[in-house]
Design a protein around this motif. Structure first.
Motif, short mmCIF file in Angstrom:
data_model
loop_
_atom_site.label_atom_id
_atom_site.label_comp_id
_atom_site.label_asym_id
_atom_site.label_seq_id
_atom_site.Cartn_x
_atom_site.Cartn_y
_atom_site.Cartn_z
N VAL A 14 -34.80 -1.82 -43.15
CA VAL A 14 -34.60 -1.19 -44.46
C VAL A 14 -35.89 -0.53 -44.92
CG1 VAL A 14 -34.15 -1.63 -46.91
CG2 VAL A 14 -32.70 -2.69 -45.17
N ALA A 15 -37.01 -1.24 -44.80
CA ALA A 15 -38.30 -0.68 -45.23
C ALA A 15 -38.63 0.59 -44.45
CB ALA A 15 -39.41 -1.72 -45.04
N VAL A 18 -36.38 3.44 -45.68
CA VAL A 18 -36.85 3.98 -46.96
C VAL A 18 -38.05 4.90 -46.74
CG1 VAL A 18 -37.91 3.37 -49.17
CG2 VAL A 18 -35.95 2.07 -48.34
N TRP A 21 -36.78 8.25 -45.15
CA TRP A 21 -36.11 9.16 -46.08
C TRP A 21 -37.09 9.70 -47.13
CZ3 TRP A 21 -31.58 11.54 -45.83
CH2 TRP A 21 -30.65 11.06 -44.90
N ARG A 22 -38.05 8.87 -47.54
CA ARG A 22 -39.06 9.34 -48.49
C ARG A 22 -39.93 10.42 -47.85
NH1 ARG A 22 -43.86 5.82 -51.40
NH2 ARG A 22 -44.51 7.45 -52.85
#
Length: 282
Positions: A14-15, A18, A21-22
């Motif tokens: 998940v990290a 993120v 996508w960032r």
């Protein structure tokens, strides 16, 4: 301990998702950095420990649909990690990382598993190892195919008028596809994966025959796993023949790829899901 490791692996995916996508939003042209590759290697190590704990914690060999799927995704992520060192496939990580996070959680949500008979058999260990590798290779191939289909659809949609509501979504998707290689490169990579997966699937069938001969005294037991595996092998074989002889590509090749992958899923993961989750049988 296994639950903690699976949860940590999922949190790591998940990290990384993120971060990916960032990075896409802030710097769409920038490739995945070395820190992301090191982070993915660390998450893969956590997932490897979680899978080893789930499969061998009590001295026996245990498998269930969730562990099988998680192991296949784990091997698929290793393939992606190696692939990312050789060619820029940043767009693929935007899809793979969230999916890997979900799959890493499955052994926690569906902890059911069964003890595998004859774990001391060399044929069985070889068969399971090659089968997992075949699953993972075809999983990555199927995801490659879906990305190719989405990229092809985007090329057609570029000619269509865009409403204000759709502009932001199209801009985000555009950045995502800009981070991928051209379609022709993806197609060559797709068929390279399918060729490797087909060889592994062939070896899966052959080692399965060896195991069946050793344990049951006959080459093939025509149960659901054997039938669906052979149908998948035949589907991918016909796809590769069609590619060589008729030049199959594009949407036709994608349909054959997804059909073969669906049959492969039904061979073990789908049947174990029905038995363990739907019918509550081991």
């Amino acid at each position: 301990m296994g639950i903690v490791l699976h949860a940590l692996a999922a949190a790591g995916y998940v990290a990384l998702a993120v971060m990916a996508w960032r990075a896409l939003r802030l710097a769409p042209e920038a490739p995945a950095g070395r820190h992301e590759q090191i982070g993915l290697a660390a998450v893969l190590l956590l997932q490897a420990l979680a899978l080893l704990d789930g499969m061998f914690s009590d001295g026996s060999l245990r498998l269930g649909f969730a562990l099988m799927l998680s192991a296949a995704m784990f091997l698929g992520m290793i393939v992606y990690w190696v692939e990312s060192l050789l060619i820029r496939v940043d767009g693929l990580r935007l899809l793979l990382l969230p999916l890997a996070a979900i799959v890493a959680l499955l052994p926690i949500v569906f902890p059911q598993s069964r003890i595998i008979a004859n774990p001391e058999s060399g044929w069985l260990r070889l068969h399971l190892s090659i089968a997992l590798a075949a699953y993972s290779m075809m999983t990555i191939a199927a995801l490659h195919g879906l990305l190719m289909a989405a990229a092809d659809r985007r090329l057609h949609d570029l000619a269509m008028p865009v409403s204000k509501d759709d502009h932001g979504i199209r801009q985000t998707l555009g950045r995502m596809f800009d981070a991928m290689p051209p379609l022709l490169v993806l197609e060559r990579l797709l068929f390279r994966l399918i060729w490797i997966g087909f060889v592994l699937l062939t070896l899966t069938v052959l080692t399965g025959i060896g195991f069946s001969e050793e344990v049951f005294g006959k080459a093939l037991r025509m149960d659901h796993k054997t039938v669906f595996t052979l149908l998948s092998w035949l589907t991918f074989g016909l796809l590769l023949i069609g590619r060589q002889v008729r030049g199959w590509r594009g949407r036709l090749a994608l349909r054959w790829t997804l059909a073969g992958f669906a049959l492969l899923l039904l061979a073990y993961v789908g049947s174990r899901f029905m038995l363990e989750v739907v019918l509550h049988r081991g």
